[in-house]
Design a protein around this motif. Structure first.
Motif, PDB file in Angstrom:
ATOM      1  N   GLY A  66      34.880  42.294  31.873  1.00 53.10           N
ATOM      2  CA  GLY A  66      34.543  43.279  32.896  1.00 53.10           C
ATOM      3  C   GLY A  66      33.112  43.775  32.901  1.00 53.10           C
ATOM      4  O   GLY A  66      32.844  44.817  33.472  1.00 53.10           O
ATOM      5  N   ARG A  67      32.201  43.056  32.307  1.00 56.61           N
ATOM      6  CA  ARG A  67      30.803  43.514  32.329  1.00 56.61           C
ATOM      7  C   ARG A  67      30.226  43.454  33.733  1.00 56.61           C
ATOM      8  O   ARG A  67      29.458  44.311  34.121  1.00 56.61           O
ATOM      9  CB  ARG A  67      29.970  42.693  31.364  1.00 56.61           C
ATOM     10  N   ILE A  68      30.567  42.424  34.477  1.00 54.18           N
ATOM     11  CA  ILE A  68      30.119  42.308  35.861  1.00 54.18           C
ATOM     12  C   ILE A  68      31.219  42.867  36.750  1.00 54.18           C
ATOM     13  O   ILE A  68      32.357  42.392  36.723  1.00 54.18           O
ATOM     14  CB  ILE A  68      29.818  40.833  36.231  1.00 54.18           C
ATOM     15  N   ALA A  77      26.061  50.866  58.950  1.00 49.02           N
ATOM     16  CA  ALA A  77      27.371  51.153  59.546  1.00 49.02           C
ATOM     17  C   ALA A  77      28.443  50.158  59.087  1.00 49.02           C
ATOM     18  O   ALA A  77      29.451  49.977  59.749  1.00 49.02           O
ATOM     19  CB  ALA A  77      27.284  51.187  61.068  1.00 49.02           C
ATOM     20  N   GLN A  78      28.189  49.491  57.959  1.00 46.83           N
ATOM     21  CA  GLN A  78      29.146  48.581  57.348  1.00 46.83           C
ATOM     22  C   GLN A  78      29.151  48.871  55.852  1.00 46.83           C
ATOM     23  O   GLN A  78      28.671  49.904  55.413  1.00 46.83           O
ATOM     24  CB  GLN A  78      28.742  47.126  57.598  1.00 46.83           C
ATOM     25  N   TYR A  79      29.661  47.907  55.088  1.00 49.55           N
ATOM     26  CA  TYR A  79      29.672  48.033  53.640  1.00 49.55           C
ATOM     27  C   TYR A  79      29.059  46.784  53.028  1.00 49.55           C
ATOM     28  O   TYR A  79      29.445  45.669  53.365  1.00 49.55           O
ATOM     29  CB  TYR A  79      31.097  48.239  53.117  1.00 49.55           C
ATOM     30  N   ALA A  80      28.096  46.990  52.120  1.00 49.88           N
ATOM     31  CA  ALA A  80      27.451  45.887  51.409  1.00 49.88           C
ATOM     32  C   ALA A  80      28.173  45.691  50.084  1.00 49.88           C
ATOM     33  O   ALA A  80      28.456  46.660  49.377  1.00 49.88           O
ATOM     34  CB  ALA A  80      25.979  46.193  51.172  1.00 49.88           C
ATOM     35  N   PHE A  81      28.460  44.438  49.734  1.00 48.44           N
ATOM     36  CA  PHE A  81      29.176  44.093  48.513  1.00 48.44           C
ATOM     37  C   PHE A  81      28.217  43.456  47.511  1.00 48.44           C
ATOM     38  O   PHE A  81      27.412  42.598  47.885  1.00 48.44           O
ATOM     39  CB  PHE A  81      30.300  43.104  48.817  1.00 48.44           C
ATOM     40  N   TYR A  82      28.335  43.873  46.242  1.00 51.66           N
ATOM     41  CA  TYR A  82      27.472  43.379  45.169  1.00 51.66           C
ATOM     42  C   TYR A  82      28.283  43.135  43.906  1.00 51.66           C
ATOM     43  O   TYR A  82      29.235  43.867  43.631  1.00 51.66           O
ATOM     44  CB  TYR A  82      26.395  44.418  44.811  1.00 51.66           C
ATOM     45  N   PHE A  83      27.853  42.159  43.123  1.00 47.13           N
ATOM     46  CA  PHE A  83      28.308  42.007  41.747  1.00 47.13           C
ATOM     47  C   PHE A  83      27.154  42.457  40.872  1.00 47.13           C
ATOM     48  O   PHE A  83      26.020  41.992  41.036  1.00 47.13           O
ATOM     49  CB  PHE A  83      28.638  40.550  41.402  1.00 47.13           C
ATOM     50  N   ALA A  84      27.432  43.353  39.915  1.00 48.72           N
ATOM     51  CA  ALA A  84      26.375  43.873  39.040  1.00 48.72           C
ATOM     52  C   ALA A  84      26.999  44.487  37.789  1.00 48.72           C
ATOM     53  O   ALA A  84      28.212  44.704  37.717  1.00 48.72           O
ATOM     54  CB  ALA A  84      25.549  44.928  39.775  1.00 48.72           C
ATOM     55  N   ILE A 134      28.693  32.359  40.656  1.00 46.31           N
ATOM     56  CA  ILE A 134      27.382  33.011  40.698  1.00 46.31           C
ATOM     57  C   ILE A 134      26.722  32.903  39.332  1.00 46.31           C
ATOM     58  O   ILE A 134      27.341  33.198  38.314  1.00 46.31           O
ATOM     59  CB  ILE A 134      27.517  34.477  41.147  1.00 46.31           C
ATOM     60  N   VAL A 135      25.466  32.497  39.318  1.00 48.72           N
ATOM     61  CA  VAL A 135      24.778  32.270  38.046  1.00 48.72           C
ATOM     62  C   VAL A 135      23.831  33.404  37.659  1.00 48.72           C
ATOM     63  O   VAL A 135      23.447  33.505  36.501  1.00 48.72           O
ATOM     64  CB  VAL A 135      23.994  30.938  38.051  1.00 48.72           C
TER      65      VAL A 135
END
Length: 164
Positions: A66-68, A77-84, A134-135
């Protein structure tokens, strides 16, 4: 006739779906040689666990589960999705990509199992599976309207659909 499910498969499943306690219990049993990875997973119920040691391993997150994480930011007016790794990484990447200061950065762990359609890639895949491809993190995934499961990548600093 039932098919054998190995201890290794249980450990992989528990790790992939971030079942912290189960993954660390199985790992403890294997690492202390109470059981082997190739054994039938039914043998896991026969193991006598050192609950203190397992809890300590889980608290330290020895397996790095679960680190990422998946984060969502309200944007255009939307939602931005990220892995971090953390909300700060999300804020910095979002500002760099779109010149927009983020408001609340929300962890969206519950959406990891959702199947999303990545419009620009023309693929439909769960976010948990997509994370494996994703790298480099943090990573911008795309924007989606509220309640929608279609991600579109937006041009930098414009908030319009296009190739990023």
């Amino acid at each position: 006739m039932s098919e054998l499910i190995t201890v290794k498969e249980i450990l992989e499943y528990a790790t992939e779906f971030e079942l912290y306690r189960l993954a660390h219990r199985v790992f403890w049993a294997v690492s202390t040689q109470r059981i082997n990875l190739a054994d039938d997973s039914n043998k896991l119920v026969e193991v006598i666990y050192d609950e203190v040691a397992v809890r300590e391993m889980t608290n330290r997150n020895v397996l790095g589960i679960g680190r990422i994480k998946l984060y969502v930011v309200e944007s255009f007016a939307q939602y931005a999705f990220y892995f971090a790794n953390n909300p700060l990484e999300v804020s910095m990447l979002h500002r760099e990509k779109f010149g927009e200061v983020t408001g609340a950065v929300t962890e969206a762990h519950r959406l990891l199992t959702k199947v999303m359609y990545f419009a620009d890639l023309d693929i439909q895949i769960s976010l948990i599976e997509h994370r494996k491809t994703i790298v480099q993190f943090p990573a911008y995934l795309g924007h989606a309207a509220a309640g929608q499961y279609i991600l579109h990548r937006l041009d930098q600093h414009k908030g319009v659909r296009g190739i990023v």
